[in-house]
Every structure is written in structure tokens, then in C-alpha cells.
Design an enzyme around this catalytic site. Structure first.
Site, mmCIF file in Angstrom:
data_model
loop_
_atom_site.group_PDB
_atom_site.id
_atom_site.type_symbol
_atom_site.label_atom_id
_atom_site.label_comp_id
_atom_site.label_asym_id
_atom_site.label_seq_id
_atom_site.Cartn_x
_atom_site.Cartn_y
_atom_site.Cartn_z
ATOM 1 N N ILE A 179 42.933 35.153 38.860
ATOM 2 C CA ILE A 179 44.097 35.487 38.050
ATOM 3 C C ILE A 179 43.529 36.204 36.820
ATOM 4 O O ILE A 179 42.556 35.758 36.226
ATOM 5 C CB ILE A 179 44.867 34.201 37.694
ATOM 6 C CG1 ILE A 179 46.059 34.438 36.788
ATOM 7 C CG2 ILE A 179 43.998 33.165 37.048
ATOM 8 C CD1 ILE A 179 46.875 33.134 36.574
ATOM 9 N N SER A 180 44.113 37.333 36.438
ATOM 10 C CA SER A 180 43.580 38.127 35.328
ATOM 11 C C SER A 180 43.682 37.399 34.004
ATOM 12 O O SER A 180 44.499 36.499 33.820
ATOM 13 C CB SER A 180 44.333 39.453 35.199
ATOM 14 O OG SER A 180 44.180 40.229 36.349
ATOM 15 N N GLN A 181 42.855 37.861 33.079
ATOM 16 C CA GLN A 181 42.902 37.432 31.678
ATOM 17 C C GLN A 181 44.325 37.693 31.127
ATOM 18 O O GLN A 181 44.922 38.721 31.456
ATOM 19 C CB GLN A 181 41.862 38.304 30.991
ATOM 20 C CG GLN A 181 41.737 38.251 29.538
ATOM 21 C CD GLN A 181 40.847 39.410 29.063
ATOM 22 O OE1 GLN A 181 40.514 40.323 29.817
ATOM 23 N NE2 GLN A 181 40.497 39.361 27.812
#
Ligand code: SAH
Length: 218
Positions: free
Chosen positions: A65-67
Site C-alpha cells: 500500500i503506498s505511502q
């Protein structure tokens, strides 16, 4: 229990202030969505205490999951006003789709990994995100029956923008996607106009691979 809840609310508020607003995200709808969506419920329980940190997190199946900031930036670049139907490629944990669901009319999201697809579909039901429609397939081919889309977001990196996605984007629509090599990409935004495509390079980034007919080979 209440202290637990308060802790996450506090961390989320800090995340929005220090990682999102402080770095220049100004779209009130994006800020509001990130203030409300419980990011810690989209990662494993063991990872919940790290969910509001300034970094990407593993979500199983070798995916991430992206930043938070990247999610805010990509969402802001879609320039959403509320009435849109948005297509997302790469459902993963479901967090990006949940953010979009707070802002737009309906979210269509495609995942190619069956484990993540089933797990996240269940989570959307549990958390009552009723305006998210899920699909298990190769997202590089888009979702023709539901097209055209007002905006498209691809949350995995490919070597090119898949042709079907450009075809399925409405005139006046925006598409955001990381494009480049296996280990680093540039975040591209394209706008589809009556006369053609306008491409803007938003800078370097690093995503997991987009795998499919119009992406990387497995
Ligand atoms: N938006 C997600 C990010 C997940 S990582 C989130 O908020 O958590 C990217 C996801 O894209 C992975 O789950 C991966 O399985 C998926 N993916 C890769 N190629 C795909 C394709 N061709 N179609 C659909 N999903 C794909």
C-alpha cells in the site's frame, strides 16, 4: 477500546497535518477523505500501529500500500468534484479505493490477485463502502462495459500506459499512472482532450509491477 480508537484518530490527524497538508496537498475533499478513512483497518493487525507512518506498507502477496502522501497526490491530480465514476487498477488493500469512494459517485476497482480480491471485497462489505464495485480480472484491459470513466488511477507500475485505458477514458478525463522500468517509474498524468492527449510528468516514484496483457509479463 475507546483509547485505542482515539489513538488512531490522533495519529490520523497528525498524518494529515504533517504528511499531507504540510507538503502542499490543498484539495479539501482529499484532506477530508484522508482524515476519515481508517487506514489501520486496511493492513494486518500486526501492522496497524505503523499504518499512519510516512512510508509504504506490505499488504501480503508481495504487494504494498503506498505511502499516504503519494495516495493524496495521485488523488488530487485526478481533480475530482464529486459526480465522477472512477476506475482504479490494482485494488490491493482497498485503501485507495476507499479514499476515492468518499469523494466521487462510484468507484470501479480491478484486482488480478485472487487472495487480495476476496479479502478486500469482504472488507468493503464490512466497512460499508457501498459505492465501490469490485472485479477480479486483468485491469490492463480496463472495464469496457462500464466505460467511459471520468478518471482512471493505476496503482501499479507499467512500461507504458495501457491502450484500452486511454480508450476508456472520457474526453475531458484524467488518468494517473506510474510508468517506467521494473524498479522505478515516473508518475504520469494524462488528460484526454477533443484533439488529443496532454501528458504531464509529476516526478519519480516506485510501485509494484502492473502485470497483464498491456503490462509486464508474469
Ligand atoms: N491501490 C492499492 C495498491 C496495491 S499494490 C492499495 O490502496 O492498497 C498494486 C496492486 O495491483 C496489487 O494488489 C497487484 O496485485 C495489483 N495488480 C497488478 N497488476 C494488475 C492488473 N493487471 N490488474 C489488476 N490488478 C493488478
Amino acid at each position: 477500546m475507546n483509547d485505542e480508537l482515539n489513538k488512531f484518530v490522533r495519529w490520523r490527524k497528525n498524518m494529515v497535518e504533517n504528511q499531507i497538508i504540510a507538503r502542499g496537498i490543498m484539495d479539501p475533499a482529499v484532506i477530508d477523505a484522508m482524515t476519515h478513512v481508517p487506514r489501520h483497518l486496511f493492513v494486518s493487525e500486526a501492522m496497524a500501529d505503523s499504518a499512519y507512518g510516512d512510508f509504504p506498507l506490505p499488504i501480503g502477496e508481495g504487494q504494498t500500500i503506498s505511502q499516504p502522501y503519494i495516495i493524496a497526490e495521485m488523488t488530487q491530480r485526478l481533480e475530482l468534484s464529486g459526480s465522477e465514476r472512477v476506475l482504479e487498477i490494482g485494488t490491493g488493500s482497498g485503501y485507495q479505493a476507499a479514499i476515492l469512494s468518499q469523494i466521487v459517485y462510484r468507484v470501479y476497482t480491478i484486482e488480478r490477485n485472487n487472495t487480495l480480491f476476496l479479502q478486500t471485497r469482504k472488507l468493503f462489505d464490512k466497512l460499508k463502502y457501498h459505492n465501490i464495485v469490485t472485479r477480479y480480472s486483468d485491469g490492463t484491459q480496463g472495464w469496457k462495459q462500464e466505460s467511459p470513466f471520468d478518471a482512471i488511477i493505476v496503482t501499479a507500475g507499467g512500461n507504458q500506459i495501457p491502450e484500452p485505458l486511454v480508450d476508456q477514458l472520457a474526453v475531458g478525463g484524467r488518468l494517473v499512472m506510474p510508468v517506467g522500468g521494473h524498479y522505478s517509474q515516473e508518475l504520469l498524468k494524462i488528460e484526454k482532450t477533443k484533439t488529443g492527449i496532454i501528458t504531464t510528468n509529476l516526478g519519480g516514484c516506485r510501485f509494484v509491477k502492473l502485470i497483464g496483457q498491456h503490462g509486464w509479463r508474469e
